[in-house]
Design a protein around this motif. Structure first.
Motif, PDB file in Angstrom:
ATOM      1  N   ASP A   5       0.822  -1.205   0.000  1.00  0.00           N
ATOM      2  CA  ASP A   5       0.000   0.000   0.000  1.00  0.00           C
ATOM      3  C   ASP A   5       0.857   1.257   0.000  1.00  0.00           C
ATOM      4  O   ASP A   5       0.524   2.245  -0.642  1.00  0.00           O
ATOM      5  CB  ASP A   5      -0.953   0.008   1.193  1.00  0.00           C
ATOM      6  CG  ASP A   5      -2.074  -1.006   1.043  1.00  0.00           C
ATOM      7  OD1 ASP A   5      -2.374  -1.378  -0.105  1.00  0.00           O
ATOM      8  OD2 ASP A   5      -2.639  -1.411   2.063  1.00  0.00           O
ATOM      9  N   ALA A  65     -12.627   7.280  -4.425  1.00  0.00           N
ATOM     10  CA  ALA A  65     -12.544   5.843  -4.672  1.00  0.00           C
ATOM     11  C   ALA A  65     -13.962   5.351  -4.893  1.00  0.00           C
ATOM     12  O   ALA A  65     -14.855   5.638  -4.095  1.00  0.00           O
ATOM     13  CB  ALA A  65     -11.899   5.130  -3.489  1.00  0.00           C
ATOM     14  N   VAL A  80      -8.753   1.572   1.694  1.00  0.00           N
ATOM     15  CA  VAL A  80      -8.376   2.984   1.541  1.00  0.00           C
ATOM     16  C   VAL A  80      -8.532   3.701   2.877  1.00  0.00           C
ATOM     17  O   VAL A  80      -7.679   4.490   3.282  1.00  0.00           O
ATOM     18  CB  VAL A  80      -9.223   3.675   0.438  1.00  0.00           C
ATOM     19  CG1 VAL A  80      -9.072   5.187   0.486  1.00  0.00           C
ATOM     20  CG2 VAL A  80      -8.826   3.144  -0.932  1.00  0.00           C
TER      21      VAL A  80
END
Length: 170
Positions: A12, A32, A45
């Motif tokens: 990530d 997103a 996220v």
């Protein structure tokens, strides 16, 4: 798919650095959006934004007929503060078909609570007579009773998503 938290965190971090270094990415205006299993990455996220290497925010998250974890969600939240995040309106829109057999009301409430713990305002829009995949016209031809297209729900959810993006990012 790695199950190691440190491995996921490393991947990530690399993805975050790639995204924020991209010439055409305005890191202050990101969204997103996920359909079906794409809802799960939206939860990720949320989590990675709290990690120290992630120095920007994704203020707008949208899910259409999303499928989420069916267990308690991990809370690996680091305590950090980016002054910019306090100024952003952080919001989630979850568009769900009431008849979707893959998403229980418990899943939705657990997910909402998880998202709110990251200081997001969460709106859940539930559509009557809407099954899984309600935004996809091809689902009208799917023989599986768990899936169906609902034009009114598809249009309403898309309009709600556009309105949210315009309000939070433009």
């Amino acid at each position: 798919l790695s199950t190691s938290s440190s491995s996921v965190k490393s991947d990530d971090e690399q993805n975050a650095n790639t995204t924020k270094g991209t010439l055409h990415v305005d890191k202050d205006r990101l969204a997103a959006i996920g359909w079906c299993l794409g809802a799960q990455p939206i939860l990720e996220v949320l989590r990675v934004q709290s990690w120290s290497f992630f120095d920007f925010s994704v203020p707008t998250l949208i899910s259409f007929h999303g499928v989420y974890h069916r267990k308690e969600l991990p809370m690996e939240k680091e305590d950090k503060n980016h002054g910019r995040q306090e100024q952003l309106q952080r919001q989630v829109l979850i568009c769900n078909g009431i008849n979707d057999p893959f998403v229980s009301q418990e899943d939705l409430q657990r997910t909402k609570k998880f998202m709110e713990s990251f200081d997001y305002k969460v709106d859940i829009l539930q559509y009557n007579n809407a099954w899984h995949g309600f935004t996809n016209p091809a689902q009208a031809f799917n023989d599986n009773d768990a899936f169906d297209y609902n034009q009114a729900a598809a249009q309403s959810s898309w309009e709600s998503a556009i309105e949210l993006i315009q309000r939070t990012l433009l």
